[in-house]
Design an enzyme around this catalytic site. Structure first.
Site, PDB file in Angstrom:
ATOM      1  N   ALA A 240     -13.507 -70.489  33.000  1.00 40.98           N
ATOM      2  CA  ALA A 240     -12.645 -71.008  31.939  1.00 40.98           C
ATOM      3  C   ALA A 240     -11.436 -70.094  31.711  1.00 40.98           C
ATOM      4  O   ALA A 240     -11.313 -69.029  32.321  1.00 40.98           O
ATOM      5  CB  ALA A 240     -13.452 -71.161  30.664  1.00 40.98           C
ATOM      6  N   HIS A 241     -10.571 -70.518  30.810  1.00 43.35           N
ATOM      7  CA  HIS A 241      -9.316 -69.775  30.599  1.00 43.35           C
ATOM      8  C   HIS A 241      -9.560 -68.372  30.035  1.00 43.35           C
ATOM      9  O   HIS A 241     -10.442 -68.157  29.237  1.00 43.35           O
ATOM     10  CB  HIS A 241      -8.342 -70.553  29.727  1.00 43.35           C
ATOM     11  CG  HIS A 241      -8.844 -71.035  28.420  1.00 43.35           C
ATOM     12  ND1 HIS A 241      -8.048 -71.760  27.566  1.00 43.35           N
ATOM     13  CD2 HIS A 241     -10.047 -70.937  27.815  1.00 43.35           C
ATOM     14  CE1 HIS A 241      -8.754 -72.063  26.496  1.00 43.35           C
ATOM     15  NE2 HIS A 241      -9.950 -71.591  26.616  1.00 43.35           N
TER      16      HIS A 241
END
Lengths: 342, 342, 342
Positions: A240-241
């Protein structure tokens, strides 16, 4: 010898190993202990396969000195036979030839820069300002978004998508279906609906990383998602980011790391294991398959969660009891109190 | 009748079923018991929907003999109505027409062999020495790597990638985004960094297999990854290198099988279940959803792991107690000893 | 000011916020509290970052009124700073320009309808009867199957596949590698092999939905798979056939929903959580990461399953005891009986 044939003595010299037995034997490939023939090299690394050594028909076996006496054929002695095997086997790997230049069906923006000797395969799309390093190979159907960078000697096997603000280091290997630099999953809830948080960061992938098939790595919300050098991701992993993964860590298939988590160096994350968002995991931590990391880990070591597999009937009975564990603990304490009071 | 319209009597004859009621009724499609109209066929297989039979407006219903008395419309009687329905419904499936030949936008190597009547869709890439069987269909954006083989009548729906040393049998159906034949995840650790193990094996997929969307199947390290015939994989499944899956086994979405595991025939693996590497699973084993197989399974049957869902507050209390289960077990034993000693 | 520069006062007016401090300060971008410079805007929403406010070098900070006194720079006051930030940040997002019209490398069927101002990127394939709404953007390598519809202003970032009978609403955002409308996983077992159930339904996606990278959404068996408006799916999510997801629900990465499950509105499903088939989940239910929903949920609230992470040695001891939980419960009851009998 031809490009794909080596004598045992040649292999010994090239890889700095001692050999025993017939140094002139010609080797043209590799195989398992059970399957290799006289023209092939095999290896014994895992003691689980020691019994197969005596019966092997391989032309030469890479093994530890301790296993020499049991070897019925020529041998190459290595302190770590698996590492030595990996290097020797690379000699016999025939990668599809990648012709330098741009395939006529590719769509390359005039402002893109293509390094010397790079190969851009059929139907690739390289957008404005993208940069492909010297000797890099883009197999068929790769997309390199505007402004993305692919380092020298990197290889996008096929159908890889670099979306936005992605920088790959040198010698990075990316397998088909991987998506790097897609929007992080950022949402703010306003009264009765979601508002999207623009994802303005990028992704930086260090040298010598490997990214598996259909793996996804989102770009950061404000700063970058980062993989340091030599990080190895298997297939179908989700990063994920704003995740940060330290150098030399390896994640097995279907693992997932939630937003802003920070994984240390030399970590090993098992298949389908997960790490929740904003956590920190120290260097040299191993997480076993399907475990969920729910708190930061400060000490190296091996960590796990989950329950053991049982036949469904037995499991059902035990699982039903799990719903009352807290009650059981209280009842045990009460029994102890009774017992002490007596 | 037109190609897509059949009388009830025609359907009965074609599929070897007895019919009751108006055999001349014209059927042009299928629907649910609740949604089908007079020109449509429905079926009753799951007793959960028996209540809907009385109210159905369907033109004809496929059902078991026992359900005939409750049927308000024409009926086709089948020992297994779901199987009979599956075959009848296929009559009404309109697959997009696939024109034989090679689409002008496809890139097909001169050394590739394209079988009679095969269809190669837009933007496909078929590399050197690849072989596409007679009547096979490659939808848009498929990539068939050098030397790969697609069996006769197989169908790659769209955007399927066969990487290296992949052989598909006949009538194999592969959904979009699937990647077959990518590198297995093989690494040896040397001192302070990873060395990649060349993945020199291939993938062999038997006749009549189905591979779901975005599923990944890695090729073997030395020998092949194998799916025997009629194996059914749902979406987003991960099959690691050198896995062997027996005929007629079915895996639900997001299941994963680690390297060199051997799954038997007629197994059913539930959604997001996992099997660790090098294990063996016997024939006719069922694994329930999200379970992790951590040891070999020698007996047919159903197996599970995990804990039941609870409201978060209750779950937290119980989960906290799980951390002390071993202690509780000892305390119970101590209480029993006390009790016996009295 | 230029398109990408705004004074603090302009931002206040445009977003209906009060400002404090120098309204003439020029802002040309956004950043974190720790990283933003004098020409950038930041925000304070999560109290975890309150300590960073005092030291920020940001030109202006979006914050709650209560945090104003601690703010060392200009401020924009918002009741929900994260929502306000999301909207302001969108001003500074530079999406790659999408030229209206059809790229010469795209393959568009003559019967497809392309709306005004729509952009069809390189190597896209738009099949017979497909409809692309006004202003919609198809990035490179998108496939829109025969008869599928993409609503106005929707954006398929790159390499998205809509297979069959898919309808996207307006302003839908789909990330690379997503596959929508592939066959549901429907099989009937006949004697000794599988028979495929034709998947004759479609997929309907409501307005303002977002679909993550490599996410898969199967089409229905007879009726449609449905996402109501403003549903947000992260990466690598699997939505099986005939699932229905209510408006404004959000699913985190690697979540999976099995066939015919019905999820309510305003639900939040955590990463790698699963929902079994045919279940119903009420509105406003939260499922924590990696939990498995094994029964229908009638009440709003938060639900969980699983066990906590522990060091592997301790976990092994506890997990081994889980296999005997039922026995322990009986032994506790027996001890209590003994104790009461005394």
């Amino acid at each position: 010898m031809s490009a794909d044939n080596y004598t045992v003595a040649e292999l010994a010299e090239r890889f700095g190993l001692a050999f025993h037995g017939d140094g002139g034997r010609v080797i043209g490939g590799v195989g398992t202990l059970a399957g290799a023939g006289p023209g092939q090299l095999s290896f014994l690394s895992n003691s689980r396969y020691a019994a197969q050594l005596a019966a092997t028909r391989a032309g030469v076996v890479v093994l530890r000195e301790a296993d020499l006496p049991a070897c019925p054929t020529a041998a190459l002695v290595a302190p770590d036979p698996y590492v030595a095997y990996a290097k020797i086997a690379a000699l016999f790997e025939r990668l599809p030839a990648a012709a330098p230049g741009v395939h006529p069906s590719a769509v390359v923006a005039p402002t893109a820069r293509i390094g010397e000797g790079a190969s851009i395969g059929p139907c690739c799309v390289v957008e404005d300002g993208a940069e492909i390093g010297a000797g890099a190979v883009l197999g068929p159907h790769c997309i390199v978004g505007a402004g993305c960078t692919v380092g020298a000697q990197s290889r996008l096997v096929a159908r890889v998508t670099l979306v936005t603000r992605v920088t790959l280091g040198r010698r990075v290997l990316v397998h088909p279906g991987a998506v790097i630099g897609s929007d992080g999953f950022g949402l703010a809830f306003e009264r009765d609906h979601w508002v999207k948080i623009p994802q303005l960061g990028g992704v930086r992938i260090g040298d010598d990383c490997e990214i598996g098939a259909n793996t996804t790595i989102d770009r950061g919300a404000l700063e970058d998602t980062v993989l340091e050098e030599d990080v190895r991701l298997d297939n179908q992993i989700q990063i994920a980011h704003n995740v940060h993964i330290g150098a030399h860590s390896a994640l097995a298939g279907c693992a997932a790391v939630a937003g802003s988590a920070k994984i240390g160096r030399y970590c090993m994350i098992g298949g389908n294991a997960g790490v929740l968002g904003h956590l920190e995991v120290a260097d040299r931590v191993t997480i076993t398959a399907k475990s969920l990391v729910t708190h930061s880990i400060r000490e190296p070591g091996e960590y796990s969660s989950g329950t053991p597999l049982q036949d469904n009937r037995t499991w059902r009975r035990n699982a039903a009891r799990f719903k009352h564990l807290d009650e059981y603990a209280r009842r045990i304490a009460a029994l102890e109190k009774d017992s002490n009071d007596e």
